[in-house]
Scaffold this motif. Sequence first.
Motif, PDB file in Angstrom:
ATOM      1  N   GLN A  47      82.858 -42.277-102.633  1.00  0.00           N
ATOM      2  CA  GLN A  47      81.853 -41.550-101.856  1.00  0.00           C
ATOM      3  C   GLN A  47      81.135 -40.493-102.702  1.00  0.00           C
ATOM      4  O   GLN A  47      79.912 -40.382-102.655  1.00  0.00           O
ATOM      5  CB  GLN A  47      82.509 -40.895-100.630  1.00  0.00           C
ATOM      6  CG  GLN A  47      81.512 -40.317 -99.655  1.00  0.00           C
ATOM      7  CD  GLN A  47      80.732 -41.390 -98.904  1.00  0.00           C
ATOM      8  OE1 GLN A  47      81.210 -42.510 -98.747  1.00  0.00           O
ATOM      9  NE2 GLN A  47      79.549 -41.063 -98.451  1.00  0.00           N
ATOM     10  N   GLU A  51      77.096 -40.449-103.515  1.00  0.00           N
ATOM     11  CA  GLU A  51      76.208 -39.351-103.148  1.00  0.00           C
ATOM     12  C   GLU A  51      75.540 -38.728-104.367  1.00  0.00           C
ATOM     13  O   GLU A  51      74.389 -38.332-104.317  1.00  0.00           O
ATOM     14  CB  GLU A  51      76.979 -38.316-102.346  1.00  0.00           C
ATOM     15  CG  GLU A  51      77.357 -38.857-100.982  1.00  0.00           C
ATOM     16  CD  GLU A  51      78.071 -37.850-100.103  1.00  0.00           C
ATOM     17  OE1 GLU A  51      78.280 -36.702-100.533  1.00  0.00           O
ATOM     18  OE2 GLU A  51      78.423 -38.231 -98.972  1.00  0.00           O
ATOM     19  N   LYS A  80      78.507 -48.127 -96.736  1.00  0.00           N
ATOM     20  CA  LYS A  80      79.038 -46.775 -96.811  1.00  0.00           C
ATOM     21  C   LYS A  80      77.917 -45.848 -96.383  1.00  0.00           C
ATOM     22  O   LYS A  80      76.762 -46.066 -96.719  1.00  0.00           O
ATOM     23  CB  LYS A  80      79.484 -46.414 -98.233  1.00  0.00           C
ATOM     24  CG  LYS A  80      80.888 -46.811 -98.551  1.00  0.00           C
ATOM     25  CD  LYS A  80      81.376 -46.097 -99.792  1.00  0.00           C
ATOM     26  CE  LYS A  80      82.830 -46.410-100.026  1.00  0.00           C
ATOM     27  NZ  LYS A  80      83.352 -45.742-101.201  1.00  0.00           N
ATOM     28  N   VAL A  82      76.013 -42.280 -96.453  1.00  0.00           N
ATOM     29  CA  VAL A  82      75.797 -41.105 -97.283  1.00  0.00           C
ATOM     30  C   VAL A  82      75.756 -39.893 -96.366  1.00  0.00           C
ATOM     31  O   VAL A  82      75.195 -39.962 -95.271  1.00  0.00           O
ATOM     32  CB  VAL A  82      74.479 -41.238 -98.082  1.00  0.00           C
ATOM     33  CG1 VAL A  82      74.228 -40.014 -98.916  1.00  0.00           C
ATOM     34  CG2 VAL A  82      74.512 -42.479 -98.936  1.00  0.00           C
ATOM     35  N   SER A  83      76.324 -38.790 -96.823  1.00  0.00           N
ATOM     36  CA  SER A  83      76.398 -37.605 -95.970  1.00  0.00           C
ATOM     37  C   SER A  83      75.016 -37.161 -95.511  1.00  0.00           C
ATOM     38  O   SER A  83      74.017 -37.347 -96.194  1.00  0.00           O
ATOM     39  CB  SER A  83      77.074 -36.456 -96.712  1.00  0.00           C
ATOM     40  OG  SER A  83      76.208 -35.937 -97.702  1.00  0.00           O
ATOM     41  N   SER A  84      74.969 -36.555 -94.337  1.00  0.00           N
ATOM     42  CA  SER A  84      73.686 -36.127 -93.782  1.00  0.00           C
ATOM     43  C   SER A  84      73.026 -35.066 -94.649  1.00  0.00           C
ATOM     44  O   SER A  84      71.816 -34.970 -94.685  1.00  0.00           O
ATOM     45  CB  SER A  84      73.870 -35.618 -92.354  1.00  0.00           C
ATOM     46  OG  SER A  84      74.753 -34.509 -92.351  1.00  0.00           O
ATOM     47  N   GLY A  85      73.798 -34.292 -95.384  1.00  0.00           N
ATOM     48  CA  GLY A  85      73.217 -33.275 -96.255  1.00  0.00           C
ATOM     49  C   GLY A  85      72.334 -33.889 -97.321  1.00  0.00           C
ATOM     50  O   GLY A  85      71.234 -33.420 -97.581  1.00  0.00           O
TER      51      GLY A  85
END
Length: 96
Positions: A47, A51, A80, A82-85
């Motif tokens: 992860q 990112e 997968k 990806v983080s919202s950030g």
Amino acid sequence: MAAARGTTGETDIRRKLDEYVDAHLTRHMYDTDESWPLRKTIRLPKQAELEQHYNQIRAQNETIRDWARQHHCETSEKTKIVSSGLIQQKARSSTP
């Protein structure tokens, strides 16, 4: 094919896929009970790596898909998220 990740370029990925298939076919040239279709798993990046290098990994995935299409190979994929950030940051940077 784990080496297909990281900083590997498009040409390297295509070369590694070609080498994998060639080596497999050479090793099993005289097998009478070879299992088909030939399957190759390309592991997902961790992860944090996904990112950090999202655009590069996305381009590599497209290279792999293109190679598979050119060689008439079926593919299956896992997703997968990806983080919202990261997604928000990309959206803000592309807004004029």
